[in-house]
Design a protein around this motif. Structure first.
Motif: not given
Length: 294
Positions: A39-64
Protein backbone atom coordinates in the motif's frame (compact mmCIF):
# COMPACT_ATOMS: atom_id res chain seq x y z
CA UNK A 1 -37.61 20.85 10.22
CA UNK A 2 -35.51 18.99 7.58
CA UNK A 3 -31.98 18.10 8.56
CA UNK A 4 -29.39 20.19 6.73
CA UNK A 5 -26.02 18.82 5.68
CA UNK A 6 -23.25 20.61 3.87
CA UNK A 7 -23.27 19.85 0.15
CA UNK A 8 -20.39 17.72 -1.04
CA UNK A 9 -19.12 18.58 -4.56
CA UNK A 10 -19.79 15.94 -7.19
CA UNK A 11 -16.18 15.62 -8.35
CA UNK A 12 -13.13 15.73 -6.11
CA UNK A 13 -9.48 15.61 -7.11
CA UNK A 14 -7.81 12.37 -6.12
CA UNK A 15 -5.49 11.02 -8.81
CA UNK A 16 -3.09 8.21 -8.06
CA UNK A 17 -0.22 7.27 -10.34
CA UNK A 18 1.22 3.76 -9.98
CA UNK A 19 4.10 1.84 -11.50
CA UNK A 20 4.32 -1.97 -11.92
CA UNK A 21 3.16 -4.04 -8.91
CA UNK A 22 3.39 -1.35 -6.29
CA UNK A 23 3.42 2.40 -6.50
CA UNK A 24 5.38 5.60 -6.33
CA UNK A 25 4.34 9.01 -5.09
CA UNK A 26 2.78 11.29 -7.67
CA UNK A 27 4.21 14.54 -6.35
CA UNK A 28 7.27 16.18 -7.98
CA UNK A 29 8.98 15.83 -4.60
CA UNK A 30 8.60 12.02 -4.53
CA UNK A 31 11.77 10.02 -4.14
CA UNK A 32 13.27 8.06 -7.03
CA UNK A 33 14.15 4.41 -7.11
CA UNK A 34 12.28 1.13 -7.54
CA UNK A 35 8.68 1.00 -6.34
CA UNK A 36 7.82 -1.39 -3.56
CA UNK A 37 4.87 -3.74 -3.65
CA UNK A 38 2.35 -2.78 -1.00
CA UNK A 39 0.00 0.00 0.00
CA UNK A 40 1.09 3.55 -0.79
CA UNK A 41 0.19 6.40 1.49
CA UNK A 42 1.05 10.00 2.10
CA UNK A 43 -0.25 13.44 1.14
CA UNK A 44 1.65 13.42 -2.16
CA UNK A 45 -0.20 10.31 -3.32
CA UNK A 46 -3.62 11.95 -3.07
CA UNK A 47 -3.44 15.77 -2.98
CA UNK A 48 -5.58 17.18 -0.20
CA UNK A 49 -8.86 18.62 -1.51
CA UNK A 50 -10.14 21.96 -0.28
CA UNK A 51 -11.29 21.87 3.37
CA UNK A 52 -15.00 21.80 2.55
CA UNK A 53 -14.73 18.70 0.37
CA UNK A 54 -14.51 16.29 3.28
CA UNK A 55 -13.45 13.19 1.29
CA UNK A 56 -10.05 12.15 -0.04
CA UNK A 57 -8.07 9.08 -1.06
CA UNK A 58 -5.23 8.27 1.32
CA UNK A 59 -3.89 4.91 0.09
CA UNK A 60 -3.94 2.49 -2.84
CA UNK A 61 -2.70 -1.08 -3.08
CA UNK A 62 -2.56 -2.90 -6.44
CA UNK A 63 -0.42 -5.88 -5.49
CA UNK A 64 -1.61 -9.24 -6.75
CA UNK A 65 -4.89 -9.65 -8.62
CA UNK A 66 -7.03 -7.58 -6.25
CA UNK A 67 -6.77 -3.80 -6.00
CA UNK A 68 -7.94 -1.82 -2.98
CA UNK A 69 -7.93 1.76 -1.78
CA UNK A 70 -8.47 3.61 1.47
CA UNK A 71 -10.51 6.79 1.68
CA UNK A 72 -10.88 9.34 4.44
CA UNK A 73 -14.29 10.88 5.10
CA UNK A 74 -14.90 13.90 7.32
CA UNK A 75 -18.46 14.73 8.32
CA UNK A 76 -18.58 18.51 8.38
CA UNK A 77 -22.27 18.71 9.29
CA UNK A 78 -23.83 18.95 12.73
CA UNK A 79 -25.64 15.60 12.43
CA UNK A 80 -24.42 12.02 12.03
CA UNK A 81 -24.41 11.14 8.33
CA UNK A 82 -23.88 8.18 5.99
CA UNK A 83 -21.82 8.68 2.83
CA UNK A 84 -21.90 7.01 -0.58
CA UNK A 85 -18.69 7.60 -2.54
CA UNK A 86 -18.38 6.76 -6.25
CA UNK A 87 -14.82 6.18 -7.46
CA UNK A 88 -13.61 5.75 -11.03
CA UNK A 89 -10.36 4.04 -11.94
CA UNK A 90 -8.31 3.09 -15.00
CA UNK A 91 -5.95 0.15 -15.46
CA UNK A 92 -4.16 -1.50 -18.35
CA UNK A 93 -7.33 -3.54 -18.97
CA UNK A 94 -9.73 -0.60 -19.09
CA UNK A 95 -11.77 1.37 -16.59
CA UNK A 96 -14.63 0.88 -14.17
CA UNK A 97 -16.45 2.53 -11.28
CA UNK A 98 -17.23 1.34 -7.77
CA UNK A 99 -19.78 2.67 -5.29
CA UNK A 100 -18.74 2.50 -1.64
CA UNK A 101 -20.94 3.19 1.40
CA UNK A 102 -19.50 4.60 4.62
CA UNK A 103 -22.13 4.16 7.36
CA UNK A 104 -22.90 6.62 10.14
CA UNK A 105 -20.10 9.12 10.73
CA UNK A 106 -20.53 11.35 13.76
CA UNK A 107 -20.66 15.14 13.39
CA UNK A 108 -17.18 16.60 13.05
CA UNK A 109 -15.56 13.16 12.99
CA UNK A 110 -13.13 11.73 10.43
CA UNK A 111 -13.05 8.02 9.57
CA UNK A 112 -11.07 5.88 7.16
CA UNK A 113 -12.68 3.13 5.11
CA UNK A 114 -11.23 0.40 2.87
CA UNK A 115 -12.58 0.17 -0.69
CA UNK A 116 -12.38 -3.08 -2.69
CA UNK A 117 -11.68 -2.23 -6.34
CA UNK A 118 -12.06 -5.82 -7.51
CA UNK A 119 -9.89 -8.00 -9.72
CA UNK A 120 -7.81 -5.21 -11.25
CA UNK A 121 -4.07 -4.63 -11.24
CA UNK A 122 -1.80 -1.86 -12.50
CA UNK A 123 -4.31 0.86 -11.67
CA UNK A 124 -2.94 4.03 -13.23
CA UNK A 125 -5.65 6.52 -12.25
CA UNK A 126 -8.17 6.69 -9.42
CA UNK A 127 -10.63 9.55 -8.96
CA UNK A 128 -13.47 10.35 -6.61
CA UNK A 129 -16.32 11.03 -9.03
CA UNK A 130 -19.25 11.73 -6.74
CA UNK A 131 -20.13 11.94 -3.06
CA UNK A 132 -23.64 11.76 -1.62
CA UNK A 133 -24.52 12.03 2.06
CA UNK A 134 -27.73 11.55 4.00
CA UNK A 135 -28.52 12.05 7.69
CA UNK A 136 -27.96 8.75 9.51
CA UNK A 137 -31.47 9.05 10.97
CA UNK A 138 -32.89 8.99 7.41
CA UNK A 139 -30.55 6.43 5.86
CA UNK A 140 -32.27 3.88 3.59
CA UNK A 141 -31.60 0.15 3.83
CA UNK A 142 -32.28 -2.84 1.61
CA UNK A 143 -31.14 -5.52 4.05
CA UNK A 144 -29.27 -6.00 7.32
CA UNK A 145 -30.61 -5.27 10.80
CA UNK A 146 -34.25 -4.20 10.84
CA UNK A 147 -34.61 -0.45 11.56
CA UNK A 148 -36.66 0.74 14.52
CA UNK A 149 -39.42 1.61 12.03
CA UNK A 150 -39.85 -2.11 11.30
CA UNK A 151 -39.36 -1.68 7.54
CA UNK A 152 -36.53 -1.54 5.03
CA UNK A 153 -37.06 1.26 2.48
CA UNK A 154 -34.89 1.88 -0.58
CA UNK A 155 -34.86 2.79 -4.29
CA UNK A 156 -33.63 0.50 -7.06
CA UNK A 157 -31.29 1.31 -9.96
CA UNK A 158 -34.16 2.29 -12.24
CA UNK A 159 -34.68 1.87 -15.98
CA UNK A 160 -34.48 4.22 -18.94
CA UNK A 161 -35.69 4.00 -22.54
CA UNK A 162 -36.24 6.70 -25.19
CA UNK A 163 -36.27 9.53 -22.68
CA UNK A 164 -38.63 7.74 -20.26
CA UNK A 165 -37.28 7.11 -16.78
CA UNK A 166 -38.66 4.76 -14.12
CA UNK A 167 -37.33 4.12 -10.60
CA UNK A 168 -38.85 1.60 -8.21
CA UNK A 169 -39.39 2.38 -4.53
CA UNK A 170 -39.37 -0.68 -2.28
CA UNK A 171 -40.58 -1.35 1.25
CA UNK A 172 -40.02 -4.63 3.10
CA UNK A 173 -41.70 -5.48 6.38
CA UNK A 174 -38.80 -6.76 8.47
CA UNK A 175 -40.69 -6.41 11.75
CA UNK A 176 -42.81 -8.89 13.67
CA UNK A 177 -46.28 -7.38 13.09
CA UNK A 178 -48.34 -6.54 9.99
CA UNK A 179 -47.57 -3.21 8.27
CA UNK A 180 -50.39 -1.31 6.55
CA UNK A 181 -50.17 0.99 3.53
CA UNK A 182 -52.97 2.77 1.72
CA UNK A 183 -52.04 5.48 -0.72
CA UNK A 184 -49.07 7.13 -2.34
CA UNK A 185 -45.63 7.55 -0.81
CA UNK A 186 -44.97 11.16 0.10
CA UNK A 187 -41.94 12.55 -1.75
CA UNK A 188 -39.93 15.76 -1.40
CA UNK A 189 -37.27 16.64 -3.95
CA UNK A 190 -33.93 17.86 -2.55
CA UNK A 191 -30.87 19.45 -4.14
CA UNK A 192 -27.20 18.76 -3.31
CA UNK A 193 -27.46 20.92 -0.20
CA UNK A 194 -30.52 18.94 0.94
CA UNK A 195 -32.72 21.99 0.34
CA UNK A 196 -36.20 21.57 -1.24
CA UNK A 197 -36.43 21.95 -5.01
CA UNK A 198 -39.34 24.13 -6.09
CA UNK A 199 -41.21 24.26 -9.38
CA UNK A 200 -41.75 20.52 -9.99
CA UNK A 201 -45.30 19.13 -9.99
CA UNK A 202 -45.68 15.89 -8.05
CA UNK A 203 -48.41 13.89 -9.80
CA UNK A 204 -50.42 11.16 -8.08
CA UNK A 205 -50.17 8.24 -10.46
CA UNK A 206 -47.96 7.77 -13.51
CA UNK A 207 -50.61 7.87 -16.27
CA UNK A 208 -49.75 11.44 -17.24
CA UNK A 209 -46.13 10.39 -17.81
CA UNK A 210 -46.77 7.13 -19.68
CA UNK A 211 -49.06 4.09 -19.54
CA UNK A 212 -48.09 0.56 -18.63
CA UNK A 213 -45.60 1.51 -15.93
CA UNK A 214 -47.34 -0.25 -13.06
CA UNK A 215 -48.24 2.99 -11.31
CA UNK A 216 -51.70 3.42 -12.78
CA UNK A 217 -54.93 3.36 -10.85
CA UNK A 218 -55.83 4.73 -7.47
CA UNK A 219 -54.53 3.48 -4.15
CA UNK A 220 -55.93 0.48 -2.36
CA UNK A 221 -55.20 -1.01 1.06
CA UNK A 222 -52.06 -3.11 1.33
CA UNK A 223 -51.31 -5.21 4.40
CA UNK A 224 -47.80 -6.65 4.58
CA UNK A 225 -47.17 -9.59 6.82
CA UNK A 226 -43.63 -9.96 8.22
CA UNK A 227 -41.27 -10.67 5.32
CA UNK A 228 -43.62 -9.32 2.64
CA UNK A 229 -42.82 -6.37 0.38
CA UNK A 230 -44.51 -3.51 -1.43
CA UNK A 231 -43.39 -1.37 -4.36
CA UNK A 232 -44.25 2.01 -5.85
CA UNK A 233 -43.00 3.81 -8.95
CA UNK A 234 -41.39 7.14 -9.77
CA UNK A 235 -41.74 8.02 -13.45
CA UNK A 236 -40.66 11.03 -15.51
CA UNK A 237 -39.33 12.14 -18.87
CA UNK A 238 -36.00 13.87 -19.23
CA UNK A 239 -36.99 16.01 -22.20
CA UNK A 240 -35.01 19.24 -22.41
CA UNK A 241 -36.49 22.20 -24.26
CA UNK A 242 -36.66 25.83 -23.20
CA UNK A 243 -35.57 26.65 -19.69
CA UNK A 244 -33.06 25.22 -17.25
CA UNK A 245 -32.86 21.46 -16.80
CA UNK A 246 -33.63 20.21 -13.28
CA UNK A 247 -31.54 17.46 -11.69
CA UNK A 248 -32.58 15.96 -8.36
CA UNK A 249 -29.92 13.98 -6.50
CA UNK A 250 -32.04 13.26 -3.40
CA UNK A 251 -35.65 12.34 -2.69
CA UNK A 252 -37.01 12.36 0.85
CA UNK A 253 -39.54 9.51 1.00
CA UNK A 254 -42.24 9.02 3.65
CA UNK A 255 -44.00 5.65 3.14
CA UNK A 256 -47.19 6.83 4.86
CA UNK A 257 -48.34 9.67 7.08
CA UNK A 258 -46.40 9.71 10.34
CA UNK A 259 -43.79 7.18 9.20
CA UNK A 260 -40.04 7.71 9.51
CA UNK A 261 -38.67 9.57 6.45
CA UNK A 262 -35.89 8.05 4.36
CA UNK A 263 -33.67 9.88 1.86
CA UNK A 264 -32.85 7.93 -1.31
CA UNK A 265 -30.55 9.01 -4.16
CA UNK A 266 -32.26 8.13 -7.47
CA UNK A 267 -30.50 10.99 -9.36
CA UNK A 268 -33.60 12.23 -11.19
CA UNK A 269 -32.81 14.01 -14.48
CA UNK A 270 -36.14 15.77 -14.98
CA UNK A 271 -35.01 17.91 -17.90
CA UNK A 272 -37.36 20.87 -18.34
CA UNK A 273 -40.58 18.86 -18.02
CA UNK A 274 -41.29 20.00 -14.45
CA UNK A 275 -43.27 16.83 -13.62
CA UNK A 276 -42.76 13.65 -11.61
CA UNK A 277 -45.32 10.85 -11.43
CA UNK A 278 -45.65 8.83 -8.22
CA UNK A 279 -47.47 5.50 -8.28
CA UNK A 280 -49.46 4.09 -5.38
CA UNK A 281 -48.11 1.31 -3.19
CA UNK A 282 -48.81 -2.21 -4.44
CA UNK A 283 -47.94 -5.53 -2.84
CA UNK A 284 -44.79 -6.90 -4.47
CA UNK A 285 -45.75 -10.48 -5.30
CA UNK A 286 -42.23 -11.21 -6.59
CA UNK A 287 -40.95 -11.23 -3.01
CA UNK A 288 -38.30 -9.27 -1.16
CA UNK A 289 -36.04 -7.28 -3.47
CA UNK A 290 -32.31 -7.72 -3.05
CA UNK A 291 -30.66 -5.38 -5.59
CA UNK A 292 -31.49 -2.00 -4.16
CA UNK A 293 -29.38 1.11 -4.13
CA UNK A 294 -29.87 2.86 -0.80
Amino acid sequence: MPIRLRAVPAALAGVLLLAACGSEQASPQSTTGPATCGPSTGPSLAPDPSPEDGVKVVALDTCGSEASAEIEVTNQSSEAAAFTVTLGFVSELGGDTVEHVVPSVGPGRTVRSAVDLGAWSQVSELKILKVRSVPAAEEPSASGPCPASGVHVYADQGDAAMGLRVVGLHLVNCGSTPYELNGYPEVELLDEAHDPIEGVRILKGTEQISTGLGGEGGPRPVVLEPGEAAAATLAWRNTTQFGEAVNVPYVRLVPKSGARPVIVTPELDLGTTGRLGVGAWRKDESGVQSSGRP
